[in-house]
Design an enzyme around this catalytic site. Structure first.
Site, PDB file in Angstrom:
ATOM      1  N   HIS A 231       0.788  -1.251   0.000  1.00 48.41           N
ATOM      2  CA  HIS A 231       0.000   0.000   0.000  1.00 48.41           C
ATOM      3  C   HIS A 231       0.819   1.301   0.000  1.00 48.41           C
ATOM      4  O   HIS A 231       0.755   2.093   0.939  1.00 48.41           O
ATOM      5  CB  HIS A 231      -1.039   0.015   1.121  1.00 48.41           C
ATOM      6  CG  HIS A 231      -0.610  -0.433   2.489  1.00 48.41           C
ATOM      7  ND1 HIS A 231       0.565  -0.042   3.056  1.00 48.41           N
ATOM      8  CD2 HIS A 231      -1.234  -1.226   3.396  1.00 48.41           C
ATOM      9  CE1 HIS A 231       0.649  -0.574   4.258  1.00 48.41           C
ATOM     10  NE2 HIS A 231      -0.423  -1.298   4.484  1.00 48.41           N
ATOM     11  N   ASP A 304      -6.174  -3.919  -0.006  1.00 48.90           N
ATOM     12  CA  ASP A 304      -6.102  -3.761   1.452  1.00 48.90           C
ATOM     13  C   ASP A 304      -7.520  -3.787   2.043  1.00 48.90           C
ATOM     14  O   ASP A 304      -7.843  -3.014   2.953  1.00 48.90           O
ATOM     15  CB  ASP A 304      -5.368  -2.473   1.858  1.00 48.90           C
ATOM     16  CG  ASP A 304      -4.991  -2.464   3.333  1.00 48.90           C
ATOM     17  OD1 ASP A 304      -5.203  -3.483   4.028  1.00 48.90           O
ATOM     18  OD2 ASP A 304      -4.486  -1.423   3.797  1.00 48.90           O
TER      19      ASP A 304
END
Ligand code: DOR
Length: 424
Positions: A231, A304
């Site tokens: 991320h 995520d």
């Protein structure tokens, strides 16, 4: 058993294909476009106007089982994945107990075997995710873990991270790393900047991410271990990965739709569904992420997916849990914010959700090549959809995109030749 996907736009980045045609699936495998179905037992799906792509792979998902089944289970997470066009998902190890030993790896894989999509798991870098003692990496890999990760509990000690990388390299799995120097983020809520100042919320400096990105890049160079940065949210991190790749260090990275779709302005209404770790940043970061996607610095797009209960989210911003669900909005966000504005071609965007994660994880999926297991996603690239969180298959409703109109709709998801989700 056969399934003929007729007259679609076949987009298979693994072979550089973007052309009209048919795709035949027989007995769970792809047998190519020019073969005729064998036997009576089959059906044809009309794919006119639709894209036929390899099944999407999400290499960053929180399945919450074991331990947090009130947020998501492996079965509900897999159902959400199928609805979002994903045929393979990789679970993170921040469960309770942590996925830090053979028994928990086996538990997750056993539960996942009955789920709608292919469920893979990571193993935790450290025991109990406590950042103090290395977990049994070899044993977890032997039990089927495809990668090691410190997601949500970033290893702060550089020497310990070095050992984690050395062991992971020995067992031939990548280390997926959540880059955060937690000494800089204590009680922090949102990106350090003007908006945090106006809202009076504790700031989270971008350096908390980029300091750890460069540390882990340098440890990858030291150990030779393939390291995957999870991320990526900040401009500096993109530059660091670009530098590392130019230097030949075995580093890859991902970003998530929220980091090219939103900025920290999304928190101006105190919407806790926009509270994520790492935090949403600024316009300059969004532009840097898009540039990194376009020039191949950023290899993959993952979600995520982080489901939370209402109780975890409907509280004052500083107490709310970090995370948003992503499985059921990822493809429309990619189409709306990357493909439509020509940041990426459709083929390049699909590559980042199929063959790129497959290569990083050493999987043989992410392709529509003859003989491959038939994991396929069919979607309408032009349909307009309005996100309805209360209709999600995920148990999580925590999305900042509720009510937002996006382009792109998943029509069917096929796993090993079986239709597991369809919008008839
Ligand atoms: O926003 C996040 N939520 N980021 C993480 O790294 C962890 C995740 C979670 O587990 O909820």
């Amino acid at each position: 058993m056969w399934l003929l996907l007729k007259g679609g736009r076949i987009v298979d980045p693994s072979r550089g294909i973007d052309e009209g045609g048919d795709l035949l699936i027989q007995d769970g495998r792809i047998v190519g476009g020019h073969n005729a179905p064998v036997g009576e037992d089959g059906r044809t799906i009309d794919c006119a106007g639709l894209v036929v792509a390899p099944g999407l792979i999400d290499m960053h998902v929180h399945l919450r089982e074991p331990g947090y089944e009130h947020k998501e289970t492996i079965a509900t997470g897999a159902r959400a994945a199928a609805a979002g066009g994903f045929t393979t998902i990789l679970g993170m190890p921040n469960t309770k107990p942590a996925i830090d030993n053979r028994a928990v790896v086996e538990y997750v894989l056993n539960e996942g075997a009955d789920a709608d999509v292919n469920v893979l798991t990571t193993g935790a870098a450290t025991k109990g995710n406590d950042g103090a003692e290395m977990a049994e990496i070899g044993d977890m890999v032997d039990a089927g873990a495809v990668a090691i990760s410190d997601d949500a509990f970033p290893v702060q000690n550089a020497d310990l991270m070095r050992r984690v990388m050395e062991y992971s390299r020995m067992f031939d799995v990548p280390v997926l790393t959540h880059c955060e120097d937690t000494s800089l983020t204590l009680d922090a809520v949102m990106n350090e900047g003007v908006n945090a100042t106006i809202l009076g919320l504790r700031p989270w400096p971008r350096q908390a991410e980029s300091i750890m990105v460069i540390r882990n890049i340098l440890l990858s160079e030291l150990t030779g271990c393939p390291v995957h940065i999870q991320h990526v949210s900040a401009l500096e991190s993109v530059g660091e990965v670009r530098w590392a790749k130019n230097r030949g260090i075995p580093v890859t990275c991902e970003t998530c739709p929220q980091y090219f779709s939103l900025t920290d302005a999304a928190l101006n209404t105190y919407n806790s569904n926009a509270k994520v770790n790492p935090p949403l940043r600024t316009d300059a970061d969004v532009e840097a992420i898009k540039a990194g996607l376009a020039d191949e610095t950023i290899d993959a797009i993952a979600t995520d997916h982080a489901p939370h209960s209402l109780e975890d989210k409907q509280v004052e911003l500083q107490y709310a849990a970090f995370g948003m669900v992503g499985l059921e909005t990822a493809l429309p966000l990619v189409l709306t914010n990357l493909v439509k504005p020509n940041v990426l071609s459709l083929c390049d965007a699909i590559a980042k959700m199929t063959i790129a994660p497959a290569r990083i994880l050493g999987l043989d999926s992410g392709t529509l090549a003859d003989g491959a297991v038939a994991d396929v996603t069919i979607f309408d690239p032009d349909a307009t959809v309005t996100v309805r969180a209360d209709e999600f298959k995920s148990m999580g409703r925590n999305t900042p995109f509720d009510g937002v109109e996006l382009t792109g709709k998943v029509i069917a998801t096929i796993v090993a030749g079986k239709v597991v989700s369809s919008d008839e």
